[in-house]
Structures are given as C-alpha cells and as structure tokens.
Design an enzyme around this catalytic site. Structure first.
Site, PDB file in Angstrom:
ATOM      1  N   GLN A  16      21.430  74.510   6.090  1.00 46.60           N
ATOM      2  CA  GLN A  16      21.634  74.067   7.467  1.00 46.60           C
ATOM      3  C   GLN A  16      22.590  72.878   7.578  1.00 46.60           C
ATOM      4  O   GLN A  16      23.156  72.647   8.641  1.00 46.60           O
ATOM      5  CB  GLN A  16      20.286  73.724   8.104  1.00 46.60           C
ATOM      6  CG  GLN A  16      19.399  74.949   8.247  1.00 46.60           C
ATOM      7  CD  GLN A  16      18.067  74.637   8.892  1.00 46.60           C
ATOM      8  OE1 GLN A  16      17.150  74.164   8.241  1.00 46.60           O
ATOM      9  NE2 GLN A  16      17.959  74.896  10.184  1.00 46.60           N
ATOM     10  N   ARG A  74      13.037  64.353   3.568  1.00 44.90           N
ATOM     11  CA  ARG A  74      12.803  65.691   3.010  1.00 44.90           C
ATOM     12  C   ARG A  74      14.095  66.505   3.093  1.00 44.90           C
ATOM     13  O   ARG A  74      14.687  66.617   4.169  1.00 44.90           O
ATOM     14  CB  ARG A  74      11.697  66.408   3.800  1.00 44.90           C
ATOM     15  CG  ARG A  74      11.495  67.849   3.372  1.00 44.90           C
ATOM     16  CD  ARG A  74      10.354  68.543   4.107  1.00 44.90           C
ATOM     17  NE  ARG A  74      10.228  69.912   3.658  1.00 44.90           N
ATOM     18  CZ  ARG A  74      10.273  70.989   4.459  1.00 44.90           C
ATOM     19  NH1 ARG A  74      10.406  70.858   5.765  1.00 44.90           N
ATOM     20  NH2 ARG A  74      10.168  72.196   3.951  1.00 44.90           N
ATOM     21  N   HIS A 119      14.478  76.846   0.624  1.00 45.28           N
ATOM     22  CA  HIS A 119      14.434  76.863   2.089  1.00 45.28           C
ATOM     23  C   HIS A 119      15.346  78.001   2.570  1.00 45.28           C
ATOM     24  O   HIS A 119      16.456  77.780   3.044  1.00 45.28           O
ATOM     25  CB  HIS A 119      14.877  75.503   2.637  1.00 45.28           C
ATOM     26  CG  HIS A 119      14.409  75.229   4.038  1.00 45.28           C
ATOM     27  ND1 HIS A 119      13.660  74.123   4.399  1.00 45.28           N
ATOM     28  CD2 HIS A 119      14.583  75.921   5.187  1.00 45.28           C
ATOM     29  CE1 HIS A 119      13.402  74.141   5.697  1.00 45.28           C
ATOM     30  NE2 HIS A 119      13.952  75.231   6.206  1.00 45.28           N
ATOM     31  N   GLU A 164       7.942  77.934   4.336  1.00 45.87           N
ATOM     32  CA  GLU A 164       7.562  78.958   5.305  1.00 45.87           C
ATOM     33  C   GLU A 164       7.681  80.404   4.808  1.00 45.87           C
ATOM     34  O   GLU A 164       8.517  81.179   5.309  1.00 45.87           O
ATOM     35  CB  GLU A 164       8.376  78.787   6.588  1.00 45.87           C
ATOM     36  CG  GLU A 164       8.196  77.426   7.216  1.00 45.87           C
ATOM     37  CD  GLU A 164       8.917  77.278   8.556  1.00 45.87           C
ATOM     38  OE1 GLU A 164       9.687  78.169   8.928  1.00 45.87           O
ATOM     39  OE2 GLU A 164       8.678  76.273   9.242  1.00 45.87           O
ATOM     40  N   TYR A 307       5.612  73.883  15.520  1.00 51.51           N
ATOM     41  CA  TYR A 307       6.542  73.795  16.648  1.00 51.51           C
ATOM     42  C   TYR A 307       5.994  74.255  17.981  1.00 51.51           C
ATOM     43  O   TYR A 307       6.299  73.695  19.006  1.00 51.51           O
ATOM     44  CB  TYR A 307       7.799  74.639  16.368  1.00 51.51           C
ATOM     45  CG  TYR A 307       8.689  74.024  15.319  1.00 51.51           C
ATOM     46  CD1 TYR A 307       9.608  73.038  15.665  1.00 51.51           C
ATOM     47  CD2 TYR A 307       8.580  74.401  13.986  1.00 51.51           C
ATOM     48  CE1 TYR A 307      10.416  72.448  14.702  1.00 51.51           C
ATOM     49  CE2 TYR A 307       9.387  73.813  13.021  1.00 51.51           C
ATOM     50  CZ  TYR A 307      10.295  72.839  13.389  1.00 51.51           C
ATOM     51  OH  TYR A 307      11.091  72.247  12.440  1.00 51.51           O
ATOM     52  N   GLU A 372       7.328  69.321   9.200  1.00 51.27           N
ATOM     53  CA  GLU A 372       8.316  69.590  10.255  1.00 51.27           C
ATOM     54  C   GLU A 372       7.619  69.559  11.599  1.00 51.27           C
ATOM     55  O   GLU A 372       6.531  70.126  11.760  1.00 51.27           O
ATOM     56  CB  GLU A 372       8.959  70.985  10.099  1.00 51.27           C
ATOM     57  CG  GLU A 372       9.973  71.081   9.004  1.00 51.27           C
ATOM     58  CD  GLU A 372      10.636  72.458   8.931  1.00 51.27           C
ATOM     59  OE1 GLU A 372      10.757  73.126   9.986  1.00 51.27           O
ATOM     60  OE2 GLU A 372      11.010  72.857   7.828  1.00 51.27           O
ATOM     61  N   TRP A 416      11.696  66.983  12.517  1.00 51.19           N
ATOM     62  CA  TRP A 416      12.768  67.946  12.299  1.00 51.19           C
ATOM     63  C   TRP A 416      13.722  67.818  13.462  1.00 51.19           C
ATOM     64  O   TRP A 416      13.330  68.101  14.579  1.00 51.19           O
ATOM     65  CB  TRP A 416      12.239  69.385  12.217  1.00 51.19           C
ATOM     66  CG  TRP A 416      13.381  70.309  11.889  1.00 51.19           C
ATOM     67  CD1 TRP A 416      14.209  70.932  12.762  1.00 51.19           C
ATOM     68  CD2 TRP A 416      13.851  70.620  10.570  1.00 51.19           C
ATOM     69  NE1 TRP A 416      15.172  71.626  12.068  1.00 51.19           N
ATOM     70  CE2 TRP A 416      14.978  71.441  10.723  1.00 51.19           C
ATOM     71  CE3 TRP A 416      13.438  70.270   9.276  1.00 51.19           C
ATOM     72  CZ2 TRP A 416      15.697  71.938   9.641  1.00 51.19           C
ATOM     73  CZ3 TRP A 416      14.155  70.768   8.210  1.00 51.19           C
ATOM     74  CH2 TRP A 416      15.275  71.601   8.398  1.00 51.19           C
ATOM     75  N   GLU A 423      21.178  76.175  13.058  1.00 54.42           N
ATOM     76  CA  GLU A 423      19.803  76.588  13.349  1.00 54.42           C
ATOM     77  C   GLU A 423      19.649  78.110  13.166  1.00 54.42           C
ATOM     78  O   GLU A 423      19.348  78.853  14.087  1.00 54.42           O
ATOM     79  CB  GLU A 423      19.428  76.089  14.761  1.00 54.42           C
ATOM     80  CG  GLU A 423      18.090  76.480  15.321  1.00 54.42           C
ATOM     81  CD  GLU A 423      16.868  76.219  14.443  1.00 54.42           C
ATOM     82  OE1 GLU A 423      16.923  75.375  13.530  1.00 54.42           O
ATOM     83  OE2 GLU A 423      15.857  76.892  14.675  1.00 54.42           O
ATOM     84  N   TRP A 424      19.901  78.563  11.938  1.00 55.83           N
ATOM     85  CA  TRP A 424      19.695  79.956  11.545  1.00 55.83           C
ATOM     86  C   TRP A 424      20.320  80.928  12.557  1.00 55.83           C
ATOM     87  O   TRP A 424      21.466  80.721  12.928  1.00 55.83           O
ATOM     88  CB  TRP A 424      18.200  80.215  11.293  1.00 55.83           C
ATOM     89  CG  TRP A 424      17.618  79.180  10.362  1.00 55.83           C
ATOM     90  CD1 TRP A 424      16.665  78.240  10.658  1.00 55.83           C
ATOM     91  CD2 TRP A 424      17.978  78.919   8.986  1.00 55.83           C
ATOM     92  NE1 TRP A 424      16.409  77.433   9.559  1.00 55.83           N
ATOM     93  CE2 TRP A 424      17.196  77.830   8.519  1.00 55.83           C
ATOM     94  CE3 TRP A 424      18.883  79.495   8.094  1.00 55.83           C
ATOM     95  CZ2 TRP A 424      17.294  77.319   7.226  1.00 55.83           C
ATOM     96  CZ3 TRP A 424      18.971  78.984   6.793  1.00 55.83           C
ATOM     97  CH2 TRP A 424      18.186  77.915   6.375  1.00 55.83           C
TER      98      TRP A 424
HETATM   99  C1  GAL Z   1      11.619  76.090  10.797  1.00 58.92           C
HETATM  100  C2  GAL Z   1      12.578  75.937   9.651  1.00 58.92           C
HETATM  101  C3  GAL Z   1      13.615  74.890   9.853  1.00 58.92           C
HETATM  102  C4  GAL Z   1      14.123  74.780  11.280  1.00 58.92           C
HETATM  103  C5  GAL Z   1      12.977  74.851  12.272  1.00 58.92           C
HETATM  104  C6  GAL Z   1      13.404  74.830  13.726  1.00 58.92           C
HETATM  105  O1  GAL Z   1      11.079  77.370  10.782  1.00 58.92           O
HETATM  106  O2  GAL Z   1      11.880  75.611   8.478  1.00 58.92           O
HETATM  107  O3  GAL Z   1      14.643  75.121   8.941  1.00 58.92           O
HETATM  108  O4  GAL Z   1      15.155  75.613  11.546  1.00 58.92           O
HETATM  109  O5  GAL Z   1      12.198  75.971  12.041  1.00 58.92           O
HETATM  110  O6  GAL Z   1      13.526  76.103  14.249  1.00 58.92           O
END
Ligand code: GAL
Length: 470
Positions: A16, A74, A119, A164, A307, A372, A416, A423-424
């Site tokens: 990332q 981290r 990751h 994860e 989250y 996170e 985070w 963001e993927w």
């Molecule tokens: C998690 C992931 C992070 C980040 C976060 C926010 O699933 O570990 O890399 O992208 O979500 O969406």
C-alpha cells in the site's frame, strides 16, 4: 486512564505504501500481477507501482511517525522484496538493507516496530505453484518467517504472521475482488483459510522453539471482524443468523487458535448439511491433521482489526455452493447508520466496545492489541477532517471504557493508517491517512490532517499522565 506501557501506534502495509515494485531485484507479488492486468479490477486501474514511494521516502514517513509521537509503528515486509521467488534460495540484500534501516531508525527514535510478515502480497512465483491452495505453502511460509526472525528478530519483538486471513480467503477466492482474483465460491476460501492457519501455526511454533528464548518477542496473527447485530432483534431466526455470521467470520479463525483447536461446530455443521445436499464426498471444510503441530494456543496476544458493523438477517435455505448459502445469513448496512467514505464502512458508536467484550468472553480474556482501526474518506481532500477527529476521539474513549469498566485487557491501539495509501480494489480513491499524500506529485508530499494533530494530542496527553503518575 490507559495502562502504563500502552502502545500508541499507526499502521501501514508494504504494497500500500512502498512502491518500487520492481526496484533492486524485488520479485513481483500477486498484487503487482492483479493491478497490471487492468480491466477495472482496481478503481481506474490504479496500482501500487509507486504508491507513497516509501521505498525511497522512508525518512519522510519517519518524520510523520515522530510528529505524531507514536510509541509503536506497524508495517509489513514485502515477502518478494526479501525473497524474490518466495524461497530462501535467493535473498535480495537490498531488501534486507531497506528493512534494517526502517527498524534501526525506528529504534533510534524510541519507536518500537510491530512487523507483519504477510499483508496480502504473496510472491507471484509461489502463486504460480498454487499459492495458498496448496498444503506445501505452510512449510514455505515457515521458512520465510524463520528467515525474518533470524534477520530482524534481534530488534523486532512484536510479530504478526498473517494479516486478515478472512479477507485473503473471502475477497481473494470467494468474491475474486482482491488478488489473486479467483472465484471458486464455497470451496477455495475454506481451503485457503485452512492453509493460512497451518502456515501461521508453523511460524508460531518455529518462533517458540528456536527464537523465543533468545529474542523474547511475541507472535500473533491479525484477525478482522465486523460487529454484527440481528436485523430484527425480536426474531429468533435473525438472532441465530448472527451466531452463524460470526461463526463464519471471526470464530472461523479464533476457535482454532484461541478456543478449541478446531473450527466452530456451528460452522462445520452448516457446511456439512450443504455438502450432503450438493452430493459432496467428505467436507469442503478441511480437518486439521493430528500429525501436524497444534493450532490451539498459537497466539501470544490477540491482534484485532476492526472497522465496521452489519445488521444480520436469516436466509437459511438459500440454494447454491457459496459461503453465503452455507452460513444462511447475510449482513446488511442499516440505513440509519452513518457511512464514512465508502459504502461498506459504517461507524456505529459502542460497537468496538461490544466486539472487544465478545473477544474477551469467547477467547479466554486475551491481551488485545487493536492493530487496525480507522475512518475512510472519499471525494475532495479536506485537511480539516473534523469528522475523522470525532471518530478517533470516540473510538479511543470506547477502548478506555472497555478497559476500565469491562475489564478487557487492551494493550495498544494502532490507527489505520499513517498515510493515505493504495486502498486495494479502491485504489487511491479512498483515503485512510493521518497524513495526506499528494499522489499527483513525484515528491508524494505528506501533510498532516487535522485528525493527525488530534491523535498526536491524545497520545501526548496520555504520556503526560504517565509522567505525572510516576
Ligand atoms: C484492512 C486491511 C488494510 C486496510 C484496511 C482499510 O482490511 O488490512 O490494509 O486497507 O482494511 O480498508
């Protein structure tokens, strides 16, 4: 008041932020391949080729870390930067030097590293041999982990083996929206989850047999979960559906590691009922072999990524071979819940505290690091991100209440993320940073958000309290 030694951190992950995707002998990972194949798998075909360019701009990241006053940072190691083909047959010394510098600079600045070994970025060379779907991956991951303990473990005391596994398995193999983008619903995710657990357990045992005594660190794996509530709180079907929803998300991994050494009975029975209907011989949910090192007890602390939340409704009897049909439940967003940034991300006060209590109650009251937690933003950049400030204040307040009132053993909180980053599947559209990154400029300028200043002031207040009490 937070306990003395409480870890105040922020996190990032190699793919990332680093960029330098093929610099200095780095091998490609499945995310390089996934992004490069284009076709809209990732928002506007963005990629992490350059990202925040942390491979070249690490010192800029360090300034951000120091500005926040973090006690911990981290970050993850890019497996294929260290071992280009995934195996210890060939070590990329430039990769070793890079992470040595990061670790040494952190320690020289009095910031402790928490290092994630994996990751989401499997070396492509291993993917080409079947990757997480093959049983051999556990031994290959173990060799990589040993290499990292051997190389960095004199200085790194907090290790996360895998980030994860739920997300890797479900998004990578059930939904196909994360690398490697495979869609074999109802089958591969269980297999991948299984091999990830085996890999994690091997790496934990290696640490404890070979390194723990001389290095004195701790090893865990990062587990994520939504908090879940029944859509209709008076419906016994929806209440039962919540149990299944949790069984197929957090319990899937916590039962083996923290509770029984095996998958939740509820999960197994749901899958087996459907196996019979579909005419499967055996079960799509693999079994742990008695001849392999045990999975139970392979975490020295609980690493939680949290989250969002879902309302869950029963949908038992849904046909087909999918995780969703197996679990007979679906999670939906309650329209009254405030959405931050992206549609999957809702923020409901009190839910982090409930999830912490759930872990305390179901996993034998482990020491927990929240590795996170954060607040997403989309749209025009607003450095004055008041909403995110409120989010962090409330979340941290909830953690404090969970510690003081509920007796949950929380040892640290990692926001985070340190930086806006890749963001993927959402590319650079979605921003999670405490620092804004200008992706239009080659310098990738970092600028603190108001939420960064807010977090810094929370940390400094805490540090003053500790000093005063001593
Ligand atoms: C998690 C992931 C992070 C980040 C976060 C926010 O699933 O570990 O890399 O992208 O979500 O969406």
């Amino acid at each position: 008041m937070f306990p003395t030694q409480f870890a105040w951190g922020a996190g990032t992950a190699a793919y990332q932020i680093e960029g330098g995707w093929n610099k200095d002998d780095k091998g490609p990972s499945i995310w390089d391949t996934f992004c490069h194949k284009g076709g809209g798998h990732v928002f506007e075909d963005h990629s992490g080729d350059i990202a925040c360019n942390s491979y070249e701009l690490w010192e800029e990241d360090l300034k951000c870390i120091l500005q926040l006053g973090l006690t911990h940072y981290r970050f993850s190691l890019a497996w294929s930067r260290l071992l280009p083909d995934g195996t210890t047959n060939h070590v990329n010394e430039k990769g070793v030097q890079y992470y040595n510098k990061v670790i040494n600079d952190l320690l020289a600045s009095n910031v402790l590293p928490m290092v994630t070994l994996y990751h989401f970025d499997l070396p492509q060379a291993l993917q080409d041999q079947g990757g997480w779907k093959t049983p051999e991956i556990a031994g290959i991951f173990d060799s990589y982990a040993r290499f990292c303990y051997e190389t960095f473990g004199d200085r790194v005391k907090l290790w996360i083996t895998l980030n994860e596994p739920f997300v890797c398995a479900k998004l990578g193999y059930e939904d196909g929206i994360f690398a490697p983008g495979e869609k074999q619903p109802g089958i591969s995710a269980y297999l991948v989850g299984h091999n990830m657990l085996r890999a994690h357990a091997r790496a934990w045992h290696s640490y404890h047999t070979l390194y723990k005594e001389k290095q004195g660190g701790a090893v865990s794996l990062a587990l994520n979960s939504d908090w879940a509530e029944p859509l209709n709180p008076t419906s016994s079907d929806d209440i039962a559906a919540v149990k299944r929803y949790l069984a197929f998300s957090i319990d899937w991994f916590t039962w083996p590691v923290f509770v029984t050494g095996d998958y939740p009975e509820l999960m197994r029975s749901c899958i087996e009922v459907r196996d019979k209907e579909l005419g499967y011989q055996g079960s799509r949910l693999p079994r742990f072999s008695k001849d392999e090192p045990s999975i139970l007890g392979t975490a020295d602390f609980f690493s939680l990524n949290y989250y969002t939340s879902r309302k869950v409704k029963d949908e038992g009897g849904r046909p087909g071979c999918r995780m969703r049909s197996d679990q007979g439940a679906v999670g939906v967003v309650d329209p009254t819940w405030p959405v931050c940034g992206v549609s999957w991300h809702v923020v409901v006060p009190g839910h982090l505290r409930r999830l912490l209590n759930y872990i305390k109650d179901t996993c034998n009251n482990p020491a927990i690091y929240i590795t996170e937690n954060g607040f997403s933003q989309v749209g025009p950049v607003d450095l004055d991100d008041v909403q995110r400030c409120g989010y962090y204040k409330d979340a941290i307040q909830e953690v404090e209440t969970a510690i003081k009132t509920d007796g949950v053993d929380v040892r640290g909180y990692f926001a985070w993320s340190l930086l806006d980053n890749f963001e993927w599947a959402d590319g650079f559209r979605v921003r999670f940073g405490l620092f804004h990154v200008d992706f239009t400029r080659p310098e990738r300028t970092r600028t603190i958000y108001r939420s960064g200043r807010e977090y810094a002031s929370i940390i400094s207040k805490y540090k003053t309290q500790i000093k005063t009490n001593n």
